[in-house]
Design a protein around this motif. Structure first.
Motif, PDB file in Angstrom:
ATOM      1  N   ALA A  82     137.610 -25.756  57.454  1.00 36.37           N
ATOM      2  CA  ALA A  82     136.654 -25.283  58.463  1.00 36.37           C
ATOM      3  C   ALA A  82     135.396 -24.716  57.817  1.00 36.37           C
ATOM      4  CB  ALA A  82     137.311 -24.231  59.357  1.00 36.37           C
ATOM      5  N   LEU A  83     135.561 -24.015  56.693  1.00 38.25           N
ATOM      6  CA  LEU A  83     134.390 -23.503  55.978  1.00 38.25           C
ATOM      7  C   LEU A  83     133.508 -24.653  55.506  1.00 38.25           C
ATOM      8  CD1 LEU A  83     132.817 -21.149  54.688  1.00 38.25           C
ATOM      9  CD2 LEU A  83     134.213 -21.532  52.652  1.00 38.25           C
ATOM     10  N   GLY A  84     134.123 -25.690  54.967  1.00 40.10           N
ATOM     11  CA  GLY A  84     133.358 -26.858  54.527  1.00 40.10           C
ATOM     12  C   GLY A  84     132.627 -27.526  55.678  1.00 40.10           C
ATOM     13  N   ARG A  85     133.279 -27.633  56.835  1.00 42.84           N
ATOM     14  CA  ARG A  85     132.638 -28.225  57.998  1.00 42.84           C
ATOM     15  C   ARG A  85     131.474 -27.370  58.501  1.00 42.84           C
ATOM     16  NH1 ARG A  85     132.965 -33.294  59.008  1.00 42.84           N
ATOM     17  NH2 ARG A  85     132.580 -32.873  61.179  1.00 42.84           N
ATOM     18  N   CYS A  86     131.563 -26.054  58.352  1.00 44.65           N
ATOM     19  CA  CYS A  86     130.463 -25.176  58.780  1.00 44.65           C
ATOM     20  C   CYS A  86     129.266 -25.290  57.842  1.00 44.65           C
ATOM     21  CB  CYS A  86     130.942 -23.733  58.850  1.00 44.65           C
ATOM     22  SG  CYS A  86     132.085 -23.418  60.192  1.00 44.65           S
ATOM     23  N   LEU A  87     129.517 -25.501  56.555  1.00 48.20           N
ATOM     24  CA  LEU A  87     128.419 -25.617  55.593  1.00 48.20           C
ATOM     25  C   LEU A  87     127.823 -27.019  55.529  1.00 48.20           C
ATOM     26  CD1 LEU A  87     129.669 -23.460  52.607  1.00 48.20           C
ATOM     27  CD2 LEU A  87     127.915 -22.915  54.271  1.00 48.20           C
ATOM     28  N   ARG A  88     128.515 -27.991  56.066  1.00 50.23           N
ATOM     29  CA  ARG A  88     128.052 -29.372  56.001  1.00 50.23           C
ATOM     30  C   ARG A  88     126.664 -29.584  56.605  1.00 50.23           C
ATOM     31  NH1 ARG A  88     131.548 -34.682  57.464  1.00 50.23           N
ATOM     32  NH2 ARG A  88     129.957 -36.168  56.867  1.00 50.23           N
ATOM     33  N   PRO A  89     126.339 -29.057  57.788  1.00 49.57           N
ATOM     34  CA  PRO A  89     124.985 -29.281  58.334  1.00 49.57           C
ATOM     35  C   PRO A  89     123.875 -28.720  57.435  1.00 49.57           C
ATOM     36  CG  PRO A  89     126.438 -28.447  60.043  1.00 49.57           C
ATOM     37  CD  PRO A  89     127.177 -28.359  58.757  1.00 49.57           C
ATOM     38  N   PHE A  90     124.120 -27.587  56.789  1.00 48.84           N
ATOM     39  CA  PHE A  90     123.110 -27.011  55.894  1.00 48.84           C
ATOM     40  C   PHE A  90     122.894 -27.909  54.675  1.00 48.84           C
ATOM     41  CE2 PHE A  90     124.971 -23.328  58.088  1.00 48.84           C
ATOM     42  CZ  PHE A  90     123.827 -22.865  58.720  1.00 48.84           C
ATOM     43  N   ALA A  91     123.982 -28.461  54.146  1.00 55.00           N
ATOM     44  CA  ALA A  91     123.863 -29.359  53.004  1.00 55.00           C
ATOM     45  C   ALA A  91     123.154 -30.652  53.403  1.00 55.00           C
ATOM     46  CB  ALA A  91     125.246 -29.667  52.431  1.00 55.00           C
ATOM     47  N   GLU A  92     123.416 -31.138  54.606  1.00 59.88           N
ATOM     48  CA  GLU A  92     122.754 -32.360  55.055  1.00 59.88           C
ATOM     49  C   GLU A  92     121.268 -32.137  55.291  1.00 59.88           C
ATOM     50  OE1 GLU A  92     125.119 -33.564  58.377  1.00 59.88           O
ATOM     51  OE2 GLU A  92     126.594 -34.575  57.090  1.00 59.88           O
ATOM     52  N   VAL A  93     120.880 -30.959  55.760  1.00 62.29           N
ATOM     53  CA  VAL A  93     119.455 -30.637  55.907  1.00 62.29           C
ATOM     54  C   VAL A  93     118.783 -30.640  54.544  1.00 62.29           C
ATOM     55  CG1 VAL A  93     117.853 -28.762  56.472  1.00 62.29           C
ATOM     56  CG2 VAL A  93     119.628 -29.398  58.083  1.00 62.29           C
ATOM     57  N   ARG A  94     119.454 -30.077  53.559  1.00 66.61           N
ATOM     58  CA  ARG A  94     118.911 -30.067  52.194  1.00 66.61           C
ATOM     59  C   ARG A  94     118.776 -31.490  51.662  1.00 66.61           C
ATOM     60  NH1 ARG A  94     118.706 -26.423  47.706  1.00 66.61           N
ATOM     61  NH2 ARG A  94     117.677 -27.636  46.110  1.00 66.61           N
ATOM     62  N   LEU A  95     119.766 -32.331  51.937  1.00 59.30           N
ATOM     63  CA  LEU A  95     119.725 -33.722  51.491  1.00 59.30           C
ATOM     64  C   LEU A  95     118.572 -34.471  52.151  1.00 59.30           C
ATOM     65  CD1 LEU A  95     121.109 -36.017  49.891  1.00 59.30           C
ATOM     66  CD2 LEU A  95     122.484 -36.443  51.926  1.00 59.30           C
ATOM     67  N   ARG A  96     118.375 -34.255  53.456  1.00 60.12           N
ATOM     68  CA  ARG A  96     117.252 -34.898  54.146  1.00 60.12           C
ATOM     69  C   ARG A  96     115.914 -34.414  53.599  1.00 60.12           C
ATOM     70  NH1 ARG A  96     120.687 -34.705  58.674  1.00 60.12           N
ATOM     71  NH2 ARG A  96     119.940 -32.681  59.335  1.00 60.12           N
ATOM     72  N   ARG A  97     115.817 -33.133  53.288  1.00 58.76           N
ATOM     73  CA  ARG A  97     114.578 -32.585  52.733  1.00 58.76           C
ATOM     74  C   ARG A  97     114.266 -33.216  51.380  1.00 58.76           C
ATOM     75  NH1 ARG A  97     115.445 -26.840  52.454  1.00 58.76           N
ATOM     76  NH2 ARG A  97     115.338 -26.947  54.698  1.00 58.76           N
ATOM     77  N   GLU A  98     115.301 -33.367  50.537  1.00 57.80           N
ATOM     78  CA  GLU A  98     115.110 -34.012  49.232  1.00 57.80           C
ATOM     79  C   GLU A  98     114.684 -35.467  49.407  1.00 57.80           C
ATOM     80  OE1 GLU A  98     115.418 -32.754  46.114  1.00 57.80           O
ATOM     81  OE2 GLU A  98     115.788 -30.751  46.912  1.00 57.80           O
TER      82      GLU A  98
END
Length: 118
Positions: A82-98
């Motif tokens: 569940a922690l990983g699923r909560c952090l996933r959107p933040f990581a995907e935003v970072r990936l899109r920004r890169e």
């Protein structure tokens, strides 16, 4: 932007904000552990520490209420997931920004089609 699936980070590696990783190596586990999303290497240690802490607290909480160890292990695994699923959107935003930063640099370096003929 597709991140290669073989990008792995070990706990002994130097954390880098620029390096995106998809897997990590843990000291006890012989195989690579998949992360919830491609994320910067500097986040991985914090994610692993938080997942371990949540799992431990959940395990202790479940066993202290009188439930079996099997239920506690399943609940601890679910807490880490569940922690990983909560952090996933933040990581995907970072990936899109890169990806946007790379594409904008490539677009600026592209020769203009009108100037190509001259």
């Amino acid at each position: 932007m597709a991140v290669p699936d073989a990008v792995c980070w070990g706990l002994s590696d130097e954390p880098s904000k620029d390096r995106l990783v998809t897997h990590t190596r843990l000291p006890v586990v012989p195989w690579r552990v998949r992360l919830p999303a491609p994320m910067p290497a500097s986040w991985v240690a914090y994610l692993l520490l938080a997942a371990f802490a949540m799992s431990l607290v959940t395990f202790i909480g479940i066993t202290s209420t009188g439930h079996s160890a099997r239920v506690a292990v399943v609940a601890a695994a679910f807490a880490a997931w569940a922690l990983g699923r909560c952090l996933r959107p933040f990581a995907e935003v970072r990936l899109r920004r890169e990806a946007f930063a790379v594409l904008s640099v490539l677009y600026e370096d592209r020769p203009d089609s009108r100037d190509a003929g001259t």
